[in-house]
Write an enzyme that holds these catalytic residues in place. Structure first.
Site, PDB file in Angstrom:
ATOM      1  N   TYR A  33     -18.264  74.495  47.631  1.00 15.31           N
ATOM      2  CA  TYR A  33     -18.231  73.138  47.566  1.00 15.31           C
ATOM      3  C   TYR A  33     -18.174  72.464  46.258  1.00 15.31           C
ATOM      4  O   TYR A  33     -18.338  73.257  45.324  1.00 15.31           O
ATOM      5  CB  TYR A  33     -19.397  72.445  48.330  1.00 15.31           C
ATOM      6  N   ARG A  52     -13.059  74.686  39.115  1.00 19.33           N
ATOM      7  CA  ARG A  52     -14.224  75.402  39.444  1.00 19.33           C
ATOM      8  C   ARG A  52     -14.294  75.620  41.073  1.00 19.33           C
ATOM      9  O   ARG A  52     -14.461  76.894  41.305  1.00 19.33           O
ATOM     10  CB  ARG A  52     -15.433  74.901  39.130  1.00 19.33           C
ATOM     11  N   ARG A 100     -18.130  84.900  65.891  1.00 19.94           N
ATOM     12  CA  ARG A 100     -19.209  85.354  65.105  1.00 19.94           C
ATOM     13  C   ARG A 100     -19.289  86.717  64.876  1.00 19.94           C
ATOM     14  O   ARG A 100     -19.510  87.701  65.492  1.00 19.94           O
ATOM     15  CB  ARG A 100     -20.426  84.733  65.328  1.00 19.94           C
ATOM     16  N   HIS A 102     -19.546  89.555  60.978  1.00 17.79           N
ATOM     17  CA  HIS A 102     -19.813  89.432  59.541  1.00 17.79           C
ATOM     18  C   HIS A 102     -18.422  89.801  58.757  1.00 17.79           C
ATOM     19  O   HIS A 102     -18.238  89.004  57.839  1.00 17.79           O
ATOM     20  CB  HIS A 102     -20.857  90.339  58.942  1.00 17.79           C
ATOM     21  N   LYS A 146     -20.331  78.159  43.455  1.00 17.10           N
ATOM     22  CA  LYS A 146     -20.978  77.073  44.053  1.00 17.10           C
ATOM     23  C   LYS A 146     -21.048  77.159  45.463  1.00 17.10           C
ATOM     24  O   LYS A 146     -20.081  76.507  46.224  1.00 17.10           O
ATOM     25  CB  LYS A 146     -20.156  76.057  43.422  1.00 17.10           C
ATOM     26  N   GLU A 179     -31.987  77.721  35.697  1.00 14.85           N
ATOM     27  CA  GLU A 179     -31.431  76.102  36.135  1.00 14.85           C
ATOM     28  C   GLU A 179     -32.230  75.214  36.773  1.00 14.85           C
ATOM     29  O   GLU A 179     -33.097  75.774  37.355  1.00 14.85           O
ATOM     30  CB  GLU A 179     -30.016  76.238  36.306  1.00 14.85           C
ATOM     31  N   LEU A 204     -24.839  78.217  37.815  1.00 15.67           N
ATOM     32  CA  LEU A 204     -23.725  77.518  37.850  1.00 15.67           C
ATOM     33  C   LEU A 204     -23.580  77.030  36.645  1.00 15.67           C
ATOM     34  O   LEU A 204     -24.188  76.166  35.889  1.00 15.67           O
ATOM     35  CB  LEU A 204     -24.002  76.272  39.014  1.00 15.67           C
TER      36      LEU A 204
HETATM   37  N1  PMP Z   1     -26.696  73.900  38.791  1.00 13.12           N
HETATM   38  C1  PMP Z   1     -26.911  73.890  40.069  1.00 13.12           C
HETATM   39  C2  PMP Z   1     -27.552  74.888  41.132  1.00 13.12           C
HETATM   40  C3  PMP Z   1     -26.286  72.545  40.808  1.00 13.12           C
HETATM   41  O1  PMP Z   1     -26.322  72.679  42.032  1.00 13.12           O
HETATM   42  C4  PMP Z   1     -25.519  71.832  39.967  1.00 13.12           C
HETATM   43  C5  PMP Z   1     -24.945  70.438  40.713  1.00 13.12           C
HETATM   44  N2  PMP Z   1     -23.631  70.650  41.372  1.00 13.12           N
HETATM   45  C6  PMP Z   1     -25.419  71.758  38.487  1.00 13.12           C
HETATM   46  C7  PMP Z   1     -26.223  73.179  38.133  1.00 13.12           C
HETATM   47  C8  PMP Z   1     -24.810  70.889  37.559  1.00 13.12           C
HETATM   48  O2  PMP Z   1     -23.219  71.176  37.752  1.00 13.12           O
HETATM   49  P1  PMP Z   1     -22.092  69.865  37.629  1.00 13.12           P
HETATM   50  O3  PMP Z   1     -22.575  69.529  36.297  1.00 13.12           O
HETATM   51  O4  PMP Z   1     -21.121  70.640  37.874  1.00 13.12           O
HETATM   52  O5  PMP Z   1     -22.680  68.879  38.498  1.00 13.12           O
END
Ligand code: PMP
Length: 288
Positions: A33, A52, A100, A102, A146, A179, A204
């Site tokens: 997403y 991305r 369903r 895998h 993501k 993060e 991310l």
């Molecule tokens: N880390 C994670 C785990 C996130 O979900 C997000 C939000 N998408 C971010 C960092 C920040 O990313 P962005 O600046 O692209 O929103």
């Protein structure tokens, strides 16, 4: 006014927007997403978000469901049809619907969902700063993708809410912050360095993070990419988080203890203002 979603080629009211019960997004979290902020009806950093999305899809070998130009068009339609001024556009792509099992199914085509909504401004929150807690990082080892598999992030955010905090920071086995559950983490160290973790598979690579890095270059700020320990950030001059929806959000409390004297730091406030200035620039002048 009913909200309008885009699902697999059609614009439909939310209540009528459906996907198969055998969609692999639902069955396996087999999808990705993007969330892109909308400000005064304009997408912030649209191109890097779409890039991305392409990256996440290619890492999972899911085909891009629409050409980039068409996806840009759908995002604009969602903004217009939902009359979004300040808010977000959400894109989700899954591997599609199939019996369903895998392994990748033969012949399934990706499911594409695009939604959008207005959201409240977060300026007051930025003025007071947010509280964060720390939780162990129990996620998989490809956090650079993501993925819609966000269970650890959901549990972390809920733990934060239950502790009266806004965000939870994930801590790796060595005691370093990876993060936040939906944000990237930054600090201004005791000796004035701006520090954020290097973008590898453990985080991310936030689009906001990258824009702020560029801004730091423009403003000639000293920037270092390295892991940050919990004890170091507890002593830092300032801390803040970044994301498409929070922009730059100062942190003033960590696990119940004051950070940066309990008030948003000067650099965090400055970077937030610069970031919003950049976002508000006429888009014709900057096709970002
Ligand atoms: N880390 C994670 C785990 C996130 O979900 C997000 C939000 N998408 C971010 C960092 C920040 O990313 P962005 O600046 O692209 O929103």
């Amino acid at each position: 006014m009913s909200r309008i979603a885009y699902v697999n080629g059609r614009y439909v009211p939310h209540r009528q927007a459906t996907v198969s019960i055998e969609d692999r997004g639902l069955q396996f979290a087999d999808g990705v997403y993007e969330v892109t902020a909308v400000r005064s009806g304009q997408l912030i950093d649209e191109t890097p978000h779409l890039e991305r999305l392409k990256y996440s899809l290619s890492e999972l070998r899911i085909a891009m469901p629409l050409a980039l130009g068409a996806l840009r068009f759908v995002q604009r339609e969602i903004i217009a049809r939902n009359r979004i001024a300040d808010g977000i556009v959400y894109i989700q792509v899954t591997r599609g619907a199939a019996r369903r099992d895998h392994p990748f199914p033969a012949g399934a085509s990706p499911t594409l969902i695009v939604t959008g909504r207005n959201s409240k401004p977060n300026a007051a929150q930025a003025d007071s700063g947010i509280a964060v807690i720390t939780v162990p990082d129990i996620r998989w080892q490809r956090c650079d993708i993501k993925s819609v598999g966000l269970l650890a992030n959901v549990l972390a955010k809920q733990a934060a809410r239950e502790a009266g905090a806004w965000e939870a920071w994930f801590i790796d086995r060595e005691g370093y912050i990876t993060e936040g559950s939906s944000t990237n983490v930054w600090m201004v160290s005791q000796d004035g360095e701006l520090v954020t973790r290097q973008a590898d598979h453990s985080i991310l690579n936030g689009i906001t993070r990258r824009t702020i890095q560029r801004l730091c270059g423009d403003l000639q700020l000293r920037l270092v990419e390295r892991p940050i320990s919990v004890s170091e950030i507890a002593q830092a001059r300032e801390a803040f988080v970044t994301s498409a929806t929070s922009f730059v959000m100062p942190v003033v409390k960590l696990n119940g203890h004051e950070l940066s004297d309990g008030v948003p730091g000067a650099l965090a406030r400055r970077l937030r203002a610069e970031y919003l200035r950049l976002a508000d620039r006429p888009k014709a002048a900057s096709r970002r």
